[in-house]
Design a protein around this motif. Structure first.
Motif, PDB file in Angstrom:
ATOM      1  N   LEU A 251     -58.539 -20.513  54.416  1.00  0.00           N
ATOM      2  CA  LEU A 251     -59.629 -21.492  54.439  1.00  0.00           C
ATOM      3  C   LEU A 251     -60.304 -21.509  55.814  1.00  0.00           C
ATOM      4  O   LEU A 251     -59.702 -21.989  56.789  1.00  0.00           O
ATOM      5  CB  LEU A 251     -59.074 -22.885  54.107  1.00  0.00           C
ATOM      6  CG  LEU A 251     -60.107 -23.987  53.975  1.00  0.00           C
ATOM      7  CD1 LEU A 251     -60.869 -23.880  52.659  1.00  0.00           C
ATOM      8  CD2 LEU A 251     -59.439 -25.363  54.068  1.00  0.00           C
TER       9      LEU A 251
ATOM     10  N   LYS B 112     -65.538 -29.278  59.827  1.00  0.00           N
ATOM     11  CA  LYS B 112     -66.328 -28.862  61.011  1.00  0.00           C
ATOM     12  C   LYS B 112     -67.480 -29.848  61.240  1.00  0.00           C
ATOM     13  O   LYS B 112     -68.628 -29.430  61.451  1.00  0.00           O
ATOM     14  CB  LYS B 112     -66.878 -27.451  60.816  1.00  0.00           C
ATOM     15  CG  LYS B 112     -65.861 -26.414  60.351  1.00  0.00           C
ATOM     16  CD  LYS B 112     -66.481 -25.045  60.301  1.00  0.00           C
ATOM     17  CE  LYS B 112     -65.634 -24.040  59.588  1.00  0.00           C
ATOM     18  NZ  LYS B 112     -66.217 -22.702  59.526  1.00  0.00           N
TER      19      LYS B 112
ATOM     20  N   SER C 203     -55.768 -28.945  56.501  1.00  0.00           N
ATOM     21  CA  SER C 203     -55.991 -30.161  57.296  1.00  0.00           C
ATOM     22  C   SER C 203     -56.353 -31.334  56.391  1.00  0.00           C
ATOM     23  O   SER C 203     -55.917 -32.463  56.603  1.00  0.00           O
ATOM     24  CB  SER C 203     -57.113 -29.922  58.302  1.00  0.00           C
ATOM     25  OG  SER C 203     -58.227 -29.334  57.670  1.00  0.00           O
TER      26      SER C 203
ATOM     27  N   ASP D 211     -54.427 -23.734  56.453  1.00  0.00           N
ATOM     28  CA  ASP D 211     -54.174 -22.643  55.516  1.00  0.00           C
ATOM     29  C   ASP D 211     -54.889 -21.382  56.009  1.00  0.00           C
ATOM     30  O   ASP D 211     -55.997 -21.465  56.548  1.00  0.00           O
ATOM     31  CB  ASP D 211     -54.689 -23.030  54.120  1.00  0.00           C
ATOM     32  CG  ASP D 211     -54.456 -21.905  53.126  1.00  0.00           C
ATOM     33  OD1 ASP D 211     -53.311 -21.416  53.051  1.00  0.00           O
ATOM     34  OD2 ASP D 211     -55.412 -21.485  52.460  1.00  0.00           O
TER      35      ASP D 211
ATOM     36  N   SER E 289     -62.026 -32.486  63.474  1.00  0.00           N
ATOM     37  CA  SER E 289     -62.455 -33.686  62.747  1.00  0.00           C
ATOM     38  C   SER E 289     -62.983 -33.292  61.381  1.00  0.00           C
ATOM     39  O   SER E 289     -63.704 -32.290  61.255  1.00  0.00           O
ATOM     40  CB  SER E 289     -63.595 -34.401  63.496  1.00  0.00           C
ATOM     41  OG  SER E 289     -63.169 -34.811  64.766  1.00  0.00           O
TER      42      SER E 289
HETATM   43  C1  LIG Z   1     -62.037 -23.269  61.260  1.00  0.00           C
HETATM   44  S1  LIG Z   1     -61.653 -24.639  60.244  1.00  0.00           S
HETATM   45  C2  LIG Z   1     -59.962 -24.316  59.900  1.00  0.00           C
HETATM   46  C3  LIG Z   1     -59.476 -24.980  58.641  1.00  0.00           C
HETATM   47  C4  LIG Z   1     -57.993 -24.738  58.393  1.00  0.00           C
HETATM   48  N1  LIG Z   1     -57.743 -23.345  58.084  1.00  0.00           N
HETATM   49  C5  LIG Z   1     -57.437 -25.620  57.279  1.00  0.00           C
HETATM   50  O1  LIG Z   1     -56.806 -25.100  56.345  1.00  0.00           O
HETATM   51  O2  LIG Z   1     -57.588 -26.835  57.367  1.00  0.00           O
HETATM   52  C6  LIG Z   1     -61.559 -25.892  61.450  1.00  0.00           C
HETATM   53  C7  LIG Z   1     -61.922 -27.250  60.878  1.00  0.00           C
HETATM   54  O3  LIG Z   1     -60.825 -27.719  60.102  1.00  0.00           O
HETATM   55  C8  LIG Z   1     -60.673 -29.120  60.271  1.00  0.00           C
HETATM   56  N2  LIG Z   1     -59.351 -29.351  60.879  1.00  0.00           N
HETATM   57  C9  LIG Z   1     -58.420 -28.427  61.175  1.00  0.00           C
HETATM   58  N3  LIG Z   1     -57.301 -29.013  61.649  1.00  0.00           N
HETATM   59  C10 LIG Z   1     -57.541 -30.341  61.651  1.00  0.00           C
HETATM   60  C11 LIG Z   1     -56.769 -31.481  62.011  1.00  0.00           C
HETATM   61  N4  LIG Z   1     -55.523 -31.348  62.488  1.00  0.00           N
HETATM   62  N5  LIG Z   1     -57.317 -32.701  61.868  1.00  0.00           N
HETATM   63  C12 LIG Z   1     -58.575 -32.850  61.373  1.00  0.00           C
HETATM   64  N6  LIG Z   1     -59.363 -31.801  61.015  1.00  0.00           N
HETATM   65  C13 LIG Z   1     -58.849 -30.574  61.152  1.00  0.00           C
HETATM   66  C14 LIG Z   1     -61.820 -29.576  61.154  1.00  0.00           C
HETATM   67  O4  LIG Z   1     -62.894 -29.949  60.324  1.00  0.00           O
HETATM   68  C15 LIG Z   1     -62.127 -28.319  61.929  1.00  0.00           C
HETATM   69  O5  LIG Z   1     -63.447 -28.325  62.429  1.00  0.00           O
END
Ligand SMILES: C[S@@+](CC[C@H](N)C(=O)[O-])C[C@H]1O[C@@H](n2cnc3c(N)ncnc32)[C@H](O)[C@@H]1O
Length: 238
Positions: free
Chosen positions: A104, A177, A132, A101, A227
């Protein structure tokens, strides 16, 4: 007339989790802007929509590193915002693609704020995406929260000890993260008695996707940046 900036959440990885609106915007814009944390690397967000990008669309890679140095980060975000503004001032619409999203934990939020400050006349539209953790919960057929339960979304903390205070407060937690502080986090979950009712989701929707209910088995290992951990606390039955 200047162009419009779209901030498009492309979902966590599976291209089928792109919304119809995201797809419509992607098809309509001449420029796709993507964040890269290292110069020359392929953007994860671009990877999700690769199959839909046309040859006539320009892909603009914006260097948005991961760093603890706030001054350096702001300098990079401002440079990226100016590059984007350059395209917008040519009258071209730009879609900035971001994983999950757009609202987020996304660098899009910083870019949007800088652009609003540099040129408040730029029209901006944020297109939400599937997070995610929603995708991870769906893959596991696991409810994130039921009835009147609260759900806390927490980024890997500078001080993971704070989790000890949060776990008793929330029946459901999403820890994002988690890769960098995985061992500390899992030890805290174990001490709080919730390690066995927590699940690690890695690369959800991407190649190499995996899920593990045995969090302690992952101690001492390297974990992928993509993760997260879903914690079902307070002794809930899974
Ligand atoms: C900078 S944040 C972005 C979050 C993203 N905007 C969301 O809506 O999920 C990055 C973190 O989101 C999580 N993440 C994002 N994509 C993921 C996926 N495909 N599988 C598991 N964790 C994910 C992990 O914890 C990662 O370290």
């Amino acid at each position: 007339m200047g162009g419009k900036l779209y901030g498009v959440g492309v979902g966590p990885g599976d291209p089928e989790l792109l919304t119809l609106k995201a797809r419509r915007v992607l098809d309509a814009v001449p420029v796709l802007a993507v964040p890269v944390s290292q110069r020359g690397e392929e953007s994860l967000a671009l990877g999700v929509v690769r199959g839909f990008v046309r040859r006539d669309q320009e892909v603009l890679s914006l260097f948005m590193p991961m760093s603890r140095d706030r001054t350096y980060l702001v300098k990079c975000w401002e440079a990226a915002a100016r590059e984007l503004l350059g395209k917008l001032r040519q009258g071209r619409d730009v879609a900035f693609l971001t994983l999950g999203d757009a609202s987020l934990y996304s660098t899009y939020s910083y870019l949007m704020e800088i652009i609003q400050r540099l040129d408040p006349s730029v029209p901006i539209e944020t297109v939400p995406g599937i997070t995610s953790f929603s995708a991870a919960a769906a893959r596991l057929n696991l409810p994130l929260a039921k009835g009147d339960e609260a759900l806390a979304v927490i980024p890997a903390l500078e001080d993971p000890e704070i989790l000890e205070e949060l776990i008793p407060l929330f029946p459901n937690l999403v820890l994002m993260k988690v890769a960098r502080r995985y061992d500390e986090i899992v030890r805290i979950l174990a001490r709080a008695g919730v390690a066995k009712t927590s699940v690690l989701a890695t690369r959800c929707g991407h190649q190499g996707e995996s899920f593990s209910w045995d969090l302690e088995a992952g101690i001492g290992q390297r974990h992928d940046y993509l993760s997260l951990i879903i914690v079902k606390g307070r002794g809930q039955q899974i």
